[in-house]
Scaffold this motif. Sequence first.
Motif, mmCIF file in Angstrom:
data_model
loop_
_atom_site.group_PDB
_atom_site.id
_atom_site.type_symbol
_atom_site.label_atom_id
_atom_site.label_comp_id
_atom_site.label_asym_id
_atom_site.label_seq_id
_atom_site.Cartn_x
_atom_site.Cartn_y
_atom_site.Cartn_z
ATOM 1 N N ALA A 135 0.744 -12.513 2.713
ATOM 2 C CA ALA A 135 1.309 -13.580 1.881
ATOM 3 C C ALA A 135 0.238 -14.606 1.536
ATOM 4 C CB ALA A 135 2.477 -14.243 2.602
ATOM 5 N N ARG A 136 -0.594 -14.970 2.503
ATOM 6 C CA ARG A 136 -1.665 -15.928 2.218
ATOM 7 C C ARG A 136 -2.666 -15.368 1.218
ATOM 8 N NH1 ARG A 136 -1.228 -17.020 7.883
ATOM 9 N NH2 ARG A 136 -2.885 -15.492 8.266
ATOM 10 N N ARG A 142 7.035 -14.864 3.749
ATOM 11 C CA ARG A 142 6.907 -15.895 4.778
ATOM 12 C C ARG A 142 8.219 -16.116 5.524
ATOM 13 N NH1 ARG A 142 2.591 -19.192 5.033
ATOM 14 N NH2 ARG A 142 0.981 -18.995 3.418
ATOM 15 N N ASP A 143 9.324 -16.082 4.811
ATOM 16 C CA ASP A 143 10.624 -16.432 5.399
ATOM 17 C C ASP A 143 11.573 -15.255 5.458
ATOM 18 O OD1 ASP A 143 9.681 -19.074 5.487
ATOM 19 O OD2 ASP A 143 10.339 -19.410 3.413
ATOM 20 N N GLY A 144 11.045 -14.025 5.456
ATOM 21 C CA GLY A 144 11.892 -12.841 5.426
ATOM 22 C C GLY A 144 12.733 -12.713 6.682
ATOM 23 N N GLU A 150 3.043 -9.019 15.775
ATOM 24 C CA GLU A 150 1.930 -8.477 14.995
ATOM 25 C C GLU A 150 2.350 -8.181 13.562
ATOM 26 O OE1 GLU A 150 0.630 -5.103 17.163
ATOM 27 O OE2 GLU A 150 -0.561 -6.264 18.599
ATOM 28 N N ARG A 151 3.562 -7.625 13.394
ATOM 29 C CA ARG A 151 4.041 -7.371 12.035
ATOM 30 C C ARG A 151 4.228 -8.678 11.266
ATOM 31 N NH1 ARG A 151 7.075 -3.236 14.676
ATOM 32 N NH2 ARG A 151 8.837 -4.658 14.955
ATOM 33 N N GLU A 152 4.743 -9.692 11.966
ATOM 34 C CA GLU A 152 4.935 -10.982 11.314
ATOM 35 C C GLU A 152 3.599 -11.592 10.900
ATOM 36 O OE1 GLU A 152 6.799 -15.400 12.357
ATOM 37 O OE2 GLU A 152 7.026 -13.722 13.761
ATOM 38 N N GLN A 153 2.610 -11.511 11.785
ATOM 39 C CA GLN A 153 1.301 -12.061 11.449
ATOM 40 C C GLN A 153 0.661 -11.312 10.284
ATOM 41 O OE1 GLN A 153 -0.868 -11.907 15.135
ATOM 42 N NE2 GLN A 153 0.046 -13.796 15.935
#
Length: 360
Positions: free
Chosen positions: A175-176, A230-232, A166-169
């Motif tokens: 970011a988007r 995005r790539d963290g 959920e955090r990633e989404q």
Amino acid sequence: MWVSAGYSPVGELLFDPASRAEPAMQLWLLCFLTFGGAFWCTVRGQGQGAVWLLGLQTAAALGALATGHDGSEGVLLCVIAAQTPYFLPSRRATQWVVGMALLSAAVYFATLPLETAVPTAALFTGFMGFTAMVARIQQREAQGRRELARLHTELKAAQVLLADREREQERLRIARELHDSLGHHLTALSLNLEAASHTVTGPGEEHVRRARTVARTLLGEVREVVSSMRDGPSQLGPSLQALAQGVPGLDVHLQVPDKLSINDPVAAQSVFRCVQEVITNTLRHASAKNLWIDVVSTEEGGIQVHARDDGKGAATLKPGAGITGMQERFALLGGKVELRPAGGQGMELVAWLPARGDDR
């Protein structure tokens, strides 16, 4: 119970010197001490050679019963009956207890008067059946607790992974939005300022040039932020701490640097699953009270997981599906997983992943 069975005969040996020369008393003492030693080895060995030790206990108890005076040594057979569910399959444990009951009844009928042998044999047969039944119930309850603890750990792992997802989404959504909204407007602003720089003259030209430079700089920074979001790197510390907290029936001592991060999501997932598998296997097989897990960065920049417990261990180990999957997962990433079993001294695992990108 062992002490109570030997209270009267040992007192006779201590205060009646003549009894020490009797062969029956000497044989009784040998059987009594043999039983105590075999029982101690069974407990200390935590299942290693348990069947042979149970056989030695049974022979010693029957020998003490045959050479005793009043049949009170039958209590030793109850001690054996209480051990059988822990070291033997259910059917074999039942057969063992029935065999002890029949052999002890034969000894009672051979050494005691009939009017004494019948109630004594019935009494201790009932005691043996009762202790075996209670031990079996307790063992099933302990197995149920371990299975519940394992399921609890798997559920907690799923919750941690879901929270990370959920955090990633949410990070990707932000970011988007930055890229599609702010980035779009900054690009348009930069293009307009570029066009204005070719038409404006005089005192305003310098201000337009500076504004164009600021717009380009800001657009570059927005792109860097979007790329890092995005790539963290995955922050493993909080996820592993959440997984290790409150494991039922096991104290997990986890050491992991707060800032430990892994850029590769596959590697981060492998380390997380490794710790989860270690906790699950310890709950299911180790009979341990404590589990120590250290997750550290190596000098070469890789990641190492070192785990050990204070359980029963094993002289040899046949890896199951979980351990085999873990080894395959680490091997695909260039790492390895080593198991170091030791009978009676717990289990030790060392898993290692090489440096990948900017992992630290």
